[in-house]
Design a protein around this motif. Structure first.
Motif, PDB file in Angstrom:
ATOM      1  N   PHE A 399     -35.349  16.177 -51.782  1.00 29.08           N
ATOM      2  CA  PHE A 399     -35.546  16.581 -50.383  1.00 29.08           C
ATOM      3  C   PHE A 399     -34.238  16.523 -49.610  1.00 29.08           C
ATOM      4  O   PHE A 399     -33.866  17.468 -48.903  1.00 29.08           O
ATOM      5  CB  PHE A 399     -36.584  15.665 -49.731  1.00 29.08           C
ATOM      6  N   TYR A 400     -33.522  15.405 -49.752  1.00 33.85           N
ATOM      7  CA  TYR A 400     -32.286  15.231 -48.986  1.00 33.85           C
ATOM      8  C   TYR A 400     -31.239  16.280 -49.345  1.00 33.85           C
ATOM      9  O   TYR A 400     -30.464  16.718 -48.492  1.00 33.85           O
ATOM     10  CB  TYR A 400     -31.707  13.831 -49.213  1.00 33.85           C
ATOM     11  N   ALA A 401     -31.218  16.699 -50.605  1.00 28.77           N
ATOM     12  CA  ALA A 401     -30.206  17.654 -51.057  1.00 28.77           C
ATOM     13  C   ALA A 401     -30.202  18.910 -50.215  1.00 28.77           C
ATOM     14  O   ALA A 401     -29.148  19.495 -49.946  1.00 28.77           O
ATOM     15  CB  ALA A 401     -30.445  18.014 -52.527  1.00 28.77           C
ATOM     16  N   ASN A 402     -31.370  19.363 -49.778  1.00 28.32           N
ATOM     17  CA  ASN A 402     -31.443  20.595 -48.993  1.00 28.32           C
ATOM     18  C   ASN A 402     -30.722  20.453 -47.653  1.00 28.32           C
ATOM     19  O   ASN A 402     -30.032  21.376 -47.213  1.00 28.32           O
ATOM     20  CB  ASN A 402     -32.909  20.977 -48.772  1.00 28.32           C
ATOM     21  N   CYS A 403     -30.871  19.313 -47.005  1.00 27.35           N
ATOM     22  CA  CYS A 403     -30.167  19.076 -45.729  1.00 27.35           C
ATOM     23  C   CYS A 403     -28.666  18.989 -45.947  1.00 27.35           C
ATOM     24  O   CYS A 403     -27.881  19.584 -45.197  1.00 27.35           O
ATOM     25  CB  CYS A 403     -30.670  17.781 -45.095  1.00 27.35           C
ATOM     26  N   ALA A 404     -28.261  18.235 -46.954  1.00 18.57           N
ATOM     27  CA  ALA A 404     -26.840  18.037 -47.207  1.00 18.57           C
ATOM     28  C   ALA A 404     -26.152  19.335 -47.583  1.00 18.57           C
ATOM     29  O   ALA A 404     -25.050  19.638 -47.104  1.00 18.57           O
ATOM     30  CB  ALA A 404     -26.655  16.993 -48.317  1.00 18.57           C
ATOM     31  N   MET A 405     -26.794  20.130 -48.440  1.00 14.83           N
ATOM     32  CA  MET A 405     -26.184  21.400 -48.849  1.00 14.83           C
ATOM     33  C   MET A 405     -26.048  22.356 -47.673  1.00 14.83           C
ATOM     34  O   MET A 405     -25.045  23.066 -47.538  1.00 14.83           O
ATOM     35  CB  MET A 405     -27.006  22.036 -49.968  1.00 14.83           C
ATOM     36  N   ALA A 406     -27.063  22.407 -46.820  1.00 12.26           N
ATOM     37  CA  ALA A 406     -27.003  23.290 -45.660  1.00 12.26           C
ATOM     38  C   ALA A 406     -25.776  22.971 -44.806  1.00 12.26           C
ATOM     39  O   ALA A 406     -25.070  23.879 -44.341  1.00 12.26           O
ATOM     40  CB  ALA A 406     -28.284  23.144 -44.836  1.00 12.26           C
ATOM     41  N   TRP A 407     -25.496  21.696 -44.605  1.00 16.72           N
ATOM     42  CA  TRP A 407     -24.350  21.275 -43.796  1.00 16.72           C
ATOM     43  C   TRP A 407     -23.025  21.576 -44.493  1.00 16.72           C
ATOM     44  O   TRP A 407     -22.158  22.259 -43.936  1.00 16.72           O
ATOM     45  CB  TRP A 407     -24.488  19.784 -43.496  1.00 16.72           C
ATOM     46  N   ILE A 408     -22.864  21.076 -45.707  1.00 18.80           N
ATOM     47  CA  ILE A 408     -21.582  21.191 -46.396  1.00 18.80           C
ATOM     48  C   ILE A 408     -21.225  22.653 -46.665  1.00 18.80           C
ATOM     49  O   ILE A 408     -20.082  23.085 -46.450  1.00 18.80           O
ATOM     50  CB  ILE A 408     -21.603  20.397 -47.716  1.00 18.80           C
ATOM     51  N   VAL A 409     -22.187  23.437 -47.129  1.00 18.11           N
ATOM     52  CA  VAL A 409     -21.910  24.838 -47.445  1.00 18.11           C
ATOM     53  C   VAL A 409     -21.597  25.624 -46.179  1.00 18.11           C
ATOM     54  O   VAL A 409     -20.733  26.510 -46.178  1.00 18.11           O
ATOM     55  CB  VAL A 409     -23.088  25.470 -48.216  1.00 18.11           C
ATOM     56  N   PHE A 473     -31.434  28.501 -52.815  1.00 21.75           N
ATOM     57  CA  PHE A 473     -31.649  29.188 -51.546  1.00 21.75           C
ATOM     58  C   PHE A 473     -30.909  28.486 -50.405  1.00 21.75           C
ATOM     59  O   PHE A 473     -30.418  29.145 -49.481  1.00 21.75           O
ATOM     60  CB  PHE A 473     -33.149  29.291 -51.241  1.00 21.75           C
ATOM     61  N   ALA A 474     -30.839  27.159 -50.433  1.00 17.13           N
ATOM     62  CA  ALA A 474     -30.091  26.434 -49.405  1.00 17.13           C
ATOM     63  C   ALA A 474     -28.634  26.877 -49.402  1.00 17.13           C
ATOM     64  O   ALA A 474     -28.037  27.119 -48.341  1.00 17.13           O
ATOM     65  CB  ALA A 474     -30.186  24.930 -49.645  1.00 17.13           C
ATOM     66  N   VAL A 475     -28.053  27.011 -50.591  1.00 16.13           N
ATOM     67  CA  VAL A 475     -26.656  27.434 -50.702  1.00 16.13           C
ATOM     68  C   VAL A 475     -26.484  28.880 -50.254  1.00 16.13           C
ATOM     69  O   VAL A 475     -25.601  29.204 -49.442  1.00 16.13           O
ATOM     70  CB  VAL A 475     -26.162  27.263 -52.152  1.00 16.13           C
ATOM     71  N   LEU A 476     -27.327  29.765 -50.752  1.00 16.84           N
ATOM     72  CA  LEU A 476     -27.178  31.192 -50.447  1.00 16.84           C
ATOM     73  C   LEU A 476     -27.397  31.494 -48.965  1.00 16.84           C
ATOM     74  O   LEU A 476     -26.654  32.279 -48.365  1.00 16.84           O
ATOM     75  CB  LEU A 476     -28.158  32.006 -51.293  1.00 16.84           C
ATOM     76  N   ILE A 477     -28.409  30.878 -48.377  1.00  9.97           N
ATOM     77  CA  ILE A 477     -28.682  31.133 -46.957  1.00  9.97           C
ATOM     78  C   ILE A 477     -27.510  30.682 -46.097  1.00  9.97           C
ATOM     79  O   ILE A 477     -27.081  31.387 -45.174  1.00  9.97           O
ATOM     80  CB  ILE A 477     -29.985  30.428 -46.523  1.00  9.97           C
ATOM     81  N   ALA A 478     -26.969  29.497 -46.384  1.00 10.57           N
ATOM     82  CA  ALA A 478     -25.824  29.005 -45.608  1.00 10.57           C
ATOM     83  C   ALA A 478     -24.604  29.904 -45.785  1.00 10.57           C
ATOM     84  O   ALA A 478     -23.878  30.183 -44.815  1.00 10.57           O
ATOM     85  CB  ALA A 478     -25.489  27.575 -46.021  1.00 10.57           C
TER      86      ALA A 478
END
Length: 566
Positions: A399-409, A473-478
């Motif tokens: 779950f946390y990975a999605n938040c972290a990836m959105a920010w960093i990417v 999807f978190a990476v691609l959307i960001a």
């Protein structure tokens, strides 16, 4: 010196001229932050370490044993082949996104929050990402503290609830001081940590060559990992990608890098790459090692060992017992666990306290002191430990990975695409209040879209077949939303002002932040050029006055903030 001033010794033992009318709150905050530069640019006068020392200190923070648990968990769940592919995918994404962040931190001597402010989020917008990062620090503090408690229970018979408390209280006195103390701790403990970790793994491979074949043949606890499954690879990658925010902790050290010059260019880049995004190479090796030891324990020693094979203390104890008497094996296993957890949790506590302090100060204009948030962060971590978060590790990290990836990417994309390709984002990382808009829709919108959609996917909102792919999807959307938002807004919300009112260059001839100093009229102390800007309040004689970014951060009146230019 006139009769209207008094002197105060600073942290280096010299004296600073302070006028009696200066702001006491801002001055107190400045004095306390001199050791760790909590809310600030790290000045050249403080950065006395060589590139190698900074890199060693930064890498000392990745001594944590959670990687061994993560590797074991994804392997048990998905089999060796899928776990290895997932670890590789995650490592690639973490390395690529971490490189521009590490470069900006080392080049301009600012932490990831200050980078985030000027890379699409705005002065207040980055408070959101600070909370994401603070969450990372207490989740992983709790994870590492749980591992230490497992070691204390196994080796000394200390019940886990008491072990959780001990692993928390032990850290507090070690993080009272900042970079100087942490650098010493990390440098001196690293050799012993390496010996205790590397030797047993080497022994296992040499003494039991069949263990390599068993490792690659392992299909997971359910036996479903016989072949490559893209969904399983993505689920494994999602758990590993929860570590993407580790780059922020690496940056808390890298911001103290020395200036980059022609003479130290090779050493400077080596340190930035290895201690910045390069941390994930060592992290991936540890994850694979954790899985390797786990498979050995399950396949060779006891099939029932899977119940504890994801606990690092049991992993290393099992190998040590093959090499030496049981009492010595237990002693070394406990020592390894304690050293590893102290090395990482001082960093978790330190970085978490910086994140909370930074956010609180910007929202309230009050600086309560970093130690307040050391206690707050560790209290949250202790609560997670007592709630036995270790048993829900994969779900929490996924779950946390999605938040972290959105920010960093989002931040990495802003630096690479919006700054260097589209040229809609200013290349020099602005972080000062008054120079930035409070909110920038570029980063905030990209984060909301990336995190929101990927979290919904993770919890099955679009069906169970799609859920495993939420990290991708978190990476691609960001990556897509960040430049699209910059184009739609034409970069209008990055800078509130383009001129800070100071007729001195921001960088020196080598492109490093200038070390020319100016006096802050609010605190009466001297700060280097990148930390300063013109005050909106003139001196009694009508001349210009200058103010530090920290004094502006704690100012409740707003009278020192320059008017907008755009």
């Amino acid at each position: 010196m006139s009769l209207d001033t008094r002197t105060r010794p600073d942290h280096e033992g010299s004296t600073t001229t302070v006028s009696p009318g200066t702001n006491a709150d801002a001055r107190a905050a400045t004095r306390e932050s001199l050791e760790d530069y909590t809310l600030r640019f790290a000045p050249r006068s403080y950065r006395k370490w060589g590139a190698g020392v900074v890199a060693t200190s930064a890498l000392g923070g990745i001594a944590y044993l959670a990687d061994f648990s993560i590797g074991a968990n994804v392997g048990i769940a998905h089999g060796t082949t899928n776990a290895l592919l997932g670890i590789t995918v995650a490592a690639f994404i973490i390395f690529v996104t971490g490189l521009p962040l590490a470069y900006y931190a080392a080049r301009y001597n600012i932490d990831l929050d200050l980078i985030t402010r000027g890379s699409g989020f705005g002065y207040h917008g980055s408070v959101i990402t600070n909370v994401i990062f603070a969450t990372f620090t207490f989740i992983f503090f709790a994870l590492e503290g749980s591992i230490m408690a497992q070691g204390l229970e196994l080796g000394l018979g200390i019940p886990k609830p008491i072990g959780y408390a001990l692993s928390t209280l032990l850290i507090i006195p070690l993080v009272i001081y900042g970079m100087k103390t942490l650098a010493t701790l990390q440098v001196w403990t690293t050799p012993l940590w390496l010996v205790l970790m590397v030797i047993p793994v080497g022994y296992l491979v040499l003494a039991n060559p069949d263990s390599v074949g068993s490792f690659f043949a392992y299909q997971g606890e359910s036996g479903a990992g016989a072949g490559v499954s893209f969904a399983s690879v993505m689920l494994a990658a999602g758990v590993c990608l929860s570590l993407i925010a580790q780059i922020a902790e690496q940056i808390d050290y890298l911001r103290f890098m020395p200036p980059k010059t022609d003479e130290n260019r090779v050493a400077w880049w080596r340190a930035v790459i290895l201690a910045g995004p390069g941390w994930v190479i060592f992290g991936a090796i540890k994850q694979i090692t954790g899985l390797f030891i786990t498979v050995y324990l399950i396949a060779t020693l006891d099939p029932a060992a899977s119940a504890t094979a994801n606990e690092p203390v049991h992993q290393f104890l099992g190998v040590y017992r093959e090499m030496m008497p049981a009492w010595l094996a237990m002693t070394l296993a406990v020592i390894l666990v304690v050293i590893s957890q102290v090395k990482i949790n001082v960093t978790n506590a330190y970085s978490g306290s910086l994140a909370w302090t930074n956010s609180f100060t910007r929202v309230t204009r009050t600086y309560p002191g970093r130690m307040v948030f050391v206690v707050v962060n560790l209290a949250i971590a202790l609560a997670l430990m007592e709630l036995n978060m270790f048993d829900f590790l994969n779900t929490i990290l996924g779950f946390y990975a999605n938040c972290a990836m959105a920010w960093i990417v989002t931040v990495a994309t802003d630096i690479v695409v919006n700054k260097y390709i589209l040229k809609l984002s200013p290349k020099y990382p602005e972080f000062r209040r008054g120079m930035l808009y409070n909110w920038n829709p570029v980063g905030v919108t990209s984060l909301a879209l990336s995190a929101g959609i990927s979290i919904a996917m993770f919890f099955g909102a679009f069906g169970p077949a799609v859920a495993p792919y939420s990290p991708i999807f978190a990476v691609l959307i960001a990556m897509i939303a960040t430049p699209v938002m910059a184009v739609l807004t034409q970069g209008r919300y990055y800078l509130r002002r383009e001129d800070d009112g100071i007729d001195l260059p921001m960088v020196d001839a080598d492109g490093n932040p200038s070390d020319v100093t100016l006096t802050c009229h609010v605190t009466g102390m001297e700060f280097e050029r990148p930390d300063m800007l013109l005050s909106n309040e003139l001196a009694p004689d009508g001349s210009k006055q200058y103010i530090s970014s920290l004094a502006l951060a704690t100012d409740k009146t707003g009278k020192y903030v320059l008017p907008a230019q755009r």
